[in-house]
Design an enzyme around this catalytic site. Structure first.
Site, PDB file in Angstrom:
ATOM      1  CB  SER A 195      -0.867  -0.005   1.760  1.00 39.79           C
ATOM      2  OG  SER A 195      -0.118   0.067   2.385  1.00 39.79           O
ATOM      3  CG  ASP A 363      -1.883   5.831   8.088  1.00 39.64           C
ATOM      4  OD1 ASP A 363      -0.721   5.445   8.644  1.00 39.64           O
ATOM      5  OD2 ASP A 363      -2.347   5.887   7.130  1.00 39.64           O
ATOM      6  CG  HIS A 366      -0.777   4.279   4.321  1.00 38.25           C
ATOM      7  ND1 HIS A 366      -1.482   3.218   5.867  1.00 38.25           N
ATOM      8  CD2 HIS A 366      -0.475   2.814   3.764  1.00 38.25           C
ATOM      9  CE1 HIS A 366      -1.254   1.990   5.143  1.00 38.25           C
ATOM     10  NE2 HIS A 366      -1.432   1.798   4.524  1.00 38.25           N
TER      11      HIS A 366
END
Length: 391
Positions: A195, A363, A366
């Site tokens: 990701s 986050d 990411h």
């Protein structure tokens, strides 16, 4: 509903010497005869056909005379879509999978083609053709993307397949353009990862980004195309065994690059992968690509945004099985981009606050689009420094 055959469309164009002839076939569907046999445009669904496209409904069966259609139309369904123009309706694939025979078939002269797909309403779906993945995990309604594909048997066989279980796999439009009479892809940079690497849609404006998505901005696009096969949540075993590596191996060739970055999810206990297992699975993929004559590049993942010590130095060397990736590169004699160390040096130079601004809100793992762009820049700069061309 009657459809004009490909040969008849071309004959009409030649006889009338026009660039395009629209032939009405009822009140809601229009067939279009196009002048160029190297450019095909299909509008899927039961609604009105956008000007310049050939209309295809779920019931359109492939015939040799027509030159296009669904192989098993009983497994197709007309559905609505929330976009406009070609994206206002779609067909849904009720049977799917990379090896499924429920494909949309188009007869094409052998050669290299660029295929652009527009999906209908779907949460996450992948595109397959010729029995392998072509685009991974397109997200959001009306998502668009494109890929190059060599046609060697006179026919393209394409379908939309599973990206996420339980969602609809739909197709609104397809555009096929011939690039060359030679059925060989341009030099390609293939990317494997998770990701932090994968594509997010819309490609040109997504808030979140993977560095593989942003890498084309730092690549000489006259030399290379970039094929990003990374997917969210991926582990080494899954990339090797579940279709992504298969797709790369089908097309990769001497002169191509294969950049592989994994390890973040492999370290999660739920994935049941020891560091020794991770290293050997990665070694297997390295050797498979090397055996095809490609240049293999291993990359270590960047750390978290919060990996700063009390002296405001960013350091994450011991995360994500990085030691094994570094060792494997040396053992197999392949290029290493130590993105973990390189990104830490960059993060240290800009400080904790600016680093956090390169990640998604709330986050620390990411990157957002800006962060992904910086990581892509670092990757490209390091490859150029190591003497690899195209950056």
């Amino acid at each position: 509903m009657m459809k004009w055959s490909t040969s008849l469309r071309m004959m009409l164009c030649t006889v009338l010497a026009t660039s395009m002839i629209a032939v009405g076939l009822g009140t809601d569907r229009v067939e279009v005869a196009e002048a160029a046999s190297d450019h095909y445009k299909f509008d899927f669904g039961a609604g009105a056909v956008t000007n310049g496209y050939t209309g295809v409904s779920a019931s359109t069966a492939y015939t040799a005379a027509r030159g296009y259609g669904f192989n098993t139309p009983a497994n197709m369904k007309n559905v609505s879509a929330s976009g406009s123009g070609v994206a206002s309706d779609a067909v849904q694939f009720l049977k799917f999978g990379t090896k499924s025979d429920n494909t949309f078939n188009v007869d094409l002269p052998n050669g290299l083609y660029e295929v652009k797909v527009t999906l209908g309403n779907t949460a996450r779906a992948s595109v397959a053709a010729e029995g392998v993945y072509q685009i991974m995990n397109m997200t959001g309604n009306g998502a668009t993307d494109q890929f190059q594909i060599p046609v060697t048997d006179g026919q393209l066989n394409l379908l939309v397949t599973e990206g996420k279980a339980g969602t609809a796999f739909t197709l609104s439009a397809l555009e096929i353009r011939k690039l060359s009479n030679q059925p060989v892809t341009n030099r390609t940079i293939y990317i494997g990862g998770d990701s932090t690497v994968c594509n997010y849609y819309p490609l040109a404006s997504s808030v979140q980004g993977g560095w593989g998505q942003l890498l084309p901005s730092y690549v000489n696009n006259t030399t290379f195309q970039v094929r990003n096969m990374a997917t969210s949540g991926q582990i080494a075993r899954g990339f090797r065994d579940d279709g992504q590596m298969e797709a790369i191996l089908k097309y990769i060739k001497p002169g191509d690059y294969f950049i592989l970055q994994l390890g973040i999810n492999d370290t999660n206990a739920k994935n049941n992968t020891t560091e020794a297992q991770f290293k050997e699975i990665m070694r297997d993929m390295v050797r498979l690509a090397k055996n095809k004559g490609a240049t293999v590049i291993l990359s270590t993942p960047q750390g978290r945004a919060t990996d700063f010590n009390s002296s405001n130095v960013h350091q994450a060397e011991n995360r994500w099985y990085n030691a094994s990736t570094r060792a494997l590169a040396q053992e197999e004699g392949v290029t290493l981009v130590d993105l973990n160390k390189l990104s830490s040096a960059y993060f240290t130079s800009i400080g904790p606050a600016a680093t956090l601004a390169l990640y998604m809100n709330g986050d620390s793992l990411h990157p957002n689009r800006q962060g992904a762009s910086q990581l892509a820049r670092i990757v490209a700069a390091d490859l150029k420094r190591q003497g690899l061309n195209g950056f």
